[in-house]
Design a protein around this motif. Structure first.
Motif, PDB file in Angstrom:
ATOM      1  N   ASP A  62      17.077  10.696  -3.760  1.00  0.00           N
ATOM      2  CA  ASP A  62      16.636  12.087  -3.811  1.00  0.00           C
ATOM      3  C   ASP A  62      17.828  12.967  -4.169  1.00  0.00           C
ATOM      4  O   ASP A  62      18.915  12.471  -4.511  1.00  0.00           O
ATOM      5  CB  ASP A  62      16.003  12.510  -2.475  1.00  0.00           C
ATOM      6  N   GLY A  63      17.664  14.278  -4.077  1.00  0.00           N
ATOM      7  CA  GLY A  63      18.726  15.194  -4.464  1.00  0.00           C
ATOM      8  C   GLY A  63      19.956  15.120  -3.589  1.00  0.00           C
ATOM      9  O   GLY A  63      21.040  15.572  -3.997  1.00  0.00           O
ATOM     10  N   ASN A  64      19.819  14.549  -2.374  1.00  0.00           N
ATOM     11  CA  ASN A  64      20.952  14.428  -1.461  1.00  0.00           C
ATOM     12  C   ASN A  64      21.598  13.041  -1.495  1.00  0.00           C
ATOM     13  O   ASN A  64      22.461  12.738  -0.675  1.00  0.00           O
ATOM     14  CB  ASN A  64      20.496  14.734  -0.032  1.00  0.00           C
ATOM     15  N   GLY A  65      21.114  12.219  -2.420  1.00  0.00           N
ATOM     16  CA  GLY A  65      21.691  10.892  -2.543  1.00  0.00           C
ATOM     17  C   GLY A  65      21.096   9.854  -1.608  1.00  0.00           C
ATOM     18  O   GLY A  65      21.561   8.720  -1.568  1.00  0.00           O
ATOM     19  N   LYS A  66      20.042  10.237  -0.875  1.00  0.00           N
ATOM     20  CA  LYS A  66      19.377   9.290   0.010  1.00  0.00           C
ATOM     21  C   LYS A  66      18.266   8.557  -0.741  1.00  0.00           C
ATOM     22  O   LYS A  66      17.690   9.091  -1.680  1.00  0.00           O
ATOM     23  CB  LYS A  66      18.803  10.004   1.225  1.00  0.00           C
ATOM     24  N   LEU A  67      17.967   7.361  -0.293  1.00  0.00           N
ATOM     25  CA  LEU A  67      16.931   6.567  -0.940  1.00  0.00           C
ATOM     26  C   LEU A  67      15.580   7.244  -0.779  1.00  0.00           C
ATOM     27  O   LEU A  67      15.129   7.500   0.346  1.00  0.00           O
ATOM     28  CB  LEU A  67      16.885   5.161  -0.332  1.00  0.00           C
ATOM     29  N   ALA A  68      14.923   7.539  -1.899  1.00  0.00           N
ATOM     30  CA  ALA A  68      13.641   8.244  -1.872  1.00  0.00           C
ATOM     31  C   ALA A  68      12.471   7.336  -2.222  1.00  0.00           C
ATOM     32  O   ALA A  68      11.362   7.515  -1.700  1.00  0.00           O
ATOM     33  CB  ALA A  68      13.678   9.428  -2.837  1.00  0.00           C
ATOM     34  N   ARG A  69      12.687   6.381  -3.103  1.00  0.00           N
ATOM     35  CA  ARG A  69      11.591   5.543  -3.599  1.00  0.00           C
ATOM     36  C   ARG A  69      12.186   4.307  -4.244  1.00  0.00           C
ATOM     37  O   ARG A  69      13.335   4.308  -4.695  1.00  0.00           O
ATOM     38  CB  ARG A  69      10.754   6.343  -4.609  1.00  0.00           C
ATOM     39  N   VAL A  70      11.402   3.250  -4.305  1.00  0.00           N
ATOM     40  CA  VAL A  70      11.802   2.028  -5.003  1.00  0.00           C
ATOM     41  C   VAL A  70      10.749   1.736  -6.062  1.00  0.00           C
ATOM     42  O   VAL A  70       9.550   1.707  -5.758  1.00  0.00           O
ATOM     43  CB  VAL A  70      11.918   0.827  -4.044  1.00  0.00           C
ATOM     44  N   LEU A  71      11.186   1.550  -7.292  1.00  0.00           N
ATOM     45  CA  LEU A  71      10.292   1.102  -8.355  1.00  0.00           C
ATOM     46  C   LEU A  71      10.485  -0.401  -8.527  1.00  0.00           C
ATOM     47  O   LEU A  71      11.619  -0.878  -8.680  1.00  0.00           O
ATOM     48  CB  LEU A  71      10.591   1.816  -9.674  1.00  0.00           C
ATOM     49  N   VAL A  72       9.383  -1.136  -8.499  1.00  0.00           N
ATOM     50  CA  VAL A  72       9.432  -2.591  -8.602  1.00  0.00           C
ATOM     51  C   VAL A  72       8.537  -3.033  -9.748  1.00  0.00           C
ATOM     52  O   VAL A  72       7.344  -2.696  -9.779  1.00  0.00           O
ATOM     53  CB  VAL A  72       8.957  -3.256  -7.292  1.00  0.00           C
ATOM     54  N   ALA A  73       9.084  -3.787 -10.666  1.00  0.00           N
ATOM     55  CA  ALA A  73       8.290  -4.322 -11.780  1.00  0.00           C
ATOM     56  C   ALA A  73       7.622  -5.619 -11.350  1.00  0.00           C
ATOM     57  O   ALA A  73       8.259  -6.491 -10.751  1.00  0.00           O
ATOM     58  CB  ALA A  73       9.183  -4.554 -12.991  1.00  0.00           C
ATOM     59  N   ILE A  74       6.340  -5.740 -11.643  1.00  0.00           N
ATOM     60  CA  ILE A  74       5.575  -6.904 -11.189  1.00  0.00           C
ATOM     61  C   ILE A  74       4.744  -7.471 -12.330  1.00  0.00           C
ATOM     62  O   ILE A  74       4.536  -6.838 -13.370  1.00  0.00           O
ATOM     63  CB  ILE A  74       4.629  -6.535 -10.027  1.00  0.00           C
ATOM     64  N   ASP A  75       4.245  -8.663 -12.092  1.00  0.00           N
ATOM     65  CA  ASP A  75       3.202  -9.263 -12.917  1.00  0.00           C
ATOM     66  C   ASP A  75       1.904  -9.134 -12.122  1.00  0.00           C
ATOM     67  O   ASP A  75       1.741  -9.792 -11.091  1.00  0.00           O
ATOM     68  CB  ASP A  75       3.516 -10.730 -13.191  1.00  0.00           C
ATOM     69  N   PRO A  76       0.964  -8.273 -12.537  1.00  0.00           N
ATOM     70  CA  PRO A  76      -0.266  -8.078 -11.756  1.00  0.00           C
ATOM     71  C   PRO A  76      -1.056  -9.366 -11.532  1.00  0.00           C
ATOM     72  O   PRO A  76      -1.856  -9.447 -10.593  1.00  0.00           O
ATOM     73  CB  PRO A  76      -1.068  -7.089 -12.613  1.00  0.00           C
ATOM     74  N   ALA A  77      -0.830 -10.366 -12.361  1.00  0.00           N
ATOM     75  CA  ALA A  77      -1.529 -11.640 -12.191  1.00  0.00           C
ATOM     76  C   ALA A  77      -0.900 -12.505 -11.104  1.00  0.00           C
ATOM     77  O   ALA A  77      -1.447 -13.551 -10.754  1.00  0.00           O
ATOM     78  CB  ALA A  77      -1.538 -12.412 -13.516  1.00  0.00           C
ATOM     79  N   ASP A  78       0.229 -12.074 -10.552  1.00  0.00           N
ATOM     80  CA  ASP A  78       0.919 -12.840  -9.517  1.00  0.00           C
ATOM     81  C   ASP A  78       1.231 -11.947  -8.323  1.00  0.00           C
ATOM     82  O   ASP A  78       2.395 -11.649  -8.030  1.00  0.00           O
ATOM     83  CB  ASP A  78       2.213 -13.437 -10.077  1.00  0.00           C
ATOM     84  N   PRO A  79       0.206 -11.496  -7.602  1.00  0.00           N
ATOM     85  CA  PRO A  79       0.472 -10.604  -6.466  1.00  0.00           C
ATOM     86  C   PRO A  79       1.312 -11.256  -5.378  1.00  0.00           C
ATOM     87  O   PRO A  79       2.121 -10.581  -4.736  1.00  0.00           O
ATOM     88  CB  PRO A  79      -0.932 -10.238  -5.959  1.00  0.00           C
ATOM     89  N   LEU A  80       1.145 -12.564  -5.166  1.00  0.00           N
ATOM     90  CA  LEU A  80       1.905 -13.231  -4.114  1.00  0.00           C
ATOM     91  C   LEU A  80       3.406 -13.167  -4.367  1.00  0.00           C
ATOM     92  O   LEU A  80       4.197 -13.043  -3.431  1.00  0.00           O
ATOM     93  CB  LEU A  80       1.448 -14.686  -3.981  1.00  0.00           C
ATOM     94  N   GLY A  81       3.801 -13.229  -5.619  1.00  0.00           N
ATOM     95  CA  GLY A  81       5.219 -13.202  -5.942  1.00  0.00           C
ATOM     96  C   GLY A  81       5.790 -11.823  -6.191  1.00  0.00           C
ATOM     97  O   GLY A  81       7.001 -11.680  -6.376  1.00  0.00           O
ATOM     98  N   SER A  82       4.951 -10.794  -6.165  1.00  0.00           N
ATOM     99  CA  SER A  82       5.386  -9.463  -6.582  1.00  0.00           C
ATOM    100  C   SER A  82       6.503  -8.888  -5.721  1.00  0.00           C
ATOM    101  O   SER A  82       7.448  -8.279  -6.230  1.00  0.00           O
ATOM    102  CB  SER A  82       4.194  -8.502  -6.575  1.00  0.00           C
TER     103      SER A  82
END
Length: 464
Positions: A62-82
């Protein structure tokens, strides 16, 4: 169960977002996700080189340098491994799945998170605790037993034989019985001969640790009878047909079938399925000594068949055949077994796919369907009965192995089938029970393969 596995999932309080949001994206949703960020955050993501390729993730401040969100790339066909690679990769803390994510099956994704949090810490601590994922109460209730069962298999298989011999494996059954108020019966050493379990005794007699058969009984006598059998070779030297060093290195895992059977029995009892359960674990160490079973010996099995020992390294089917014969005497509705039985199964399907053999097409298809539904796949091979000739013997009813290396998984299953009476529905899983290398959600070492599939199948078959 390991602390890392138990603490990886916590209950999410209704209507509240706990911890940091994880947003899952694929190539189609990545631009949408970036538009939800402010300009500074977008520049940050771009400068990190983040791309929507499965397994990649980026921490968004965020604007204060604290963790605000995590973006994770996945394969929708493999939810178990996401999410499986995240518990030890993300900063310690609590996370939750954002509503905007690309995941379809969030329950499977949460299961993958918990499986990825596992560490075997009996002999060495892994350091920091795994990050925690907050999930709905309903999901937590459904997933906790599956996580516990997987951890039980992994722990049992990972434990070296000095601490997981036949007695300790029997102890795991007794511990499970105590937790669920089940009954346990055990035949040890010479008692096996007196009770007519000759092949179990023959395989294990050369070890300084007495062979045994452990029986757990649970449930109402009026319910359908279910027999679960697990191969418990706590270490396999190969006997007098000694394995080479590389083939013997990981043979502490040769009780992996027993570990699977114990874990499945625990799930059945915890769920309160309306069955009369019998769990059978023949537990031995296939060792070398002056009284070791020799090639060429002929054993009269519990079922009355005479078997010529062609190879002392084909010992798993020997201990299983007496246990299967005993289980069949109970005239169950269904009998299934797990075994780390053949290298041929691994050559055929590789390390990740357990081989399924079945004498009933309907039950086989139902199990395969259940495995697909819970992302725990199996693959069926045929009980090709013309191959029985490969186990012909000139001096006994048949042999435990033969000169041909062809169809090794099939001939092993055909050997076991001789001890299953006609009309009894039987399922046999030849599993590796091991990961050769670390992968997200699948750490190197012992692994549960087919436990979730068989449990889902049993739920469908017996739950009302």
């Amino acid at each position: 169960m390991p602390e890392s596995a138990t603490s990886a999932l916590i209950e999410r309080k209704a209507g509240k977002a706990q911890g940091t949001a994880i947003e899952t994206v694929d190539s189609a949703r990545c631009k949408q996700a970036l538009r939800r960020l402010d300009a500074t955050q977008r520049r940050w993501v771009e400068q990190t080189g983040f791309e929507p390729r499965p397994g990649r993730f980026v921490l968004v401040p965020d604007g204060n340098g604290k963790l605000a969100r995590v973006l994770v790339a996945i394969d929708p066909a493999d939810p178990l491994g996401s999410l499986a690679g995240l518990p030890h990769a993300l900063p310690a803390g609590t996370y939750h799945l954002a509503d905007e994510g690309a995941l379809g099956d969030t329950r499977l994704a949460a299961l993958g998170w918990a499986l990825g949090a596992y560490r075997f810490e009996r002999y060495r601590k892994s350091g920091r605790a795994a990050a925690t994922l907050a999930v709905d109460a309903e999901d937590l209730a459904a997933l906790a037993p599956l996580v516990e069962a997987t951890a039980r298999v992994r722990d049992l298989v990972n434990t070296p034989t000095e601490d997981m011999g036949p007695e300790q494996l029997a102890g795991a059954v007794k511990q499970l019985a105590k937790a669920h108020k089940a009954k346990v019966r055990e035949w040890v050493g010479e008692e096996l001969l007196a009770a007519n379990f000759p092949t179990i005794h023959a395989v294990g007699r050369a070890s300084h640790r007495a062979p045994r058969l452990v029986e757990l009984s649970w449930g109402k006598a009026s319910d359908p009878k279910l027999v679960i059998v697990g191969k418990g070779v706590c270490f396999d030297t190969g006997g007098l047909d000694l394995k080479p060093a590389d083939g013997m290195r990981n043979m502490k895992k040769d009780m992996g079938g027993a570990a699977h059977a114990i874990a499945l029995a625990g799930l059945v009892m915890q769920a309160g399925l309306p069955v009369r359960l019998t769990l059978l674990i023949p537990a031995v160490e296939n060792a070398v000594a002056g009284n070791a079973m020799r090639p060429g010996e002929i054993i009269t099995t519990r079922a009355g068949h005479t078997v010529e020992v062609d190879n002392t390294d084909a010992e798993g089917r020997l201990i299983l055949c007496d246990a299967l014969a005993y289980g069949a005497e109970q005239q169950p509705d269904l009998m299934l077994d797990f075994a780390t039985l053949t290298g041929a199964a691994r050559v055929a399907l590789g390390p990740d796919l357990p081989v399924l053999f079945a004498n009933h097409d309907g039950a086989a298809e139902q199990l395969l369907d259940a495995g697909r539904a819970v992302a725990d796949p199996l693959w069926r091979l045929p009980l090709w009965r013309p191959y029985r000739k490969m186990l012909d013997s000139s001096v006994a009813d048949f042999a435990n192995a033969g000169p041909s290396r062809h169809a090794g998984a099939i001939t092993a299953a055909l050997y076991l089938e001789r001890f299953v009476p006609d009309g009894l529905s039987w399922l046999h899983l030849d599993t590796y029970a091991w990961n050769d290398a670390d992968r997200p959600g699948r750490p190197r070492g012992g692994e549960a393969m087919g436990v979730r599939a068989t449990f889902a199948f049993l739920q469908n078959r017996y739950a009302h």
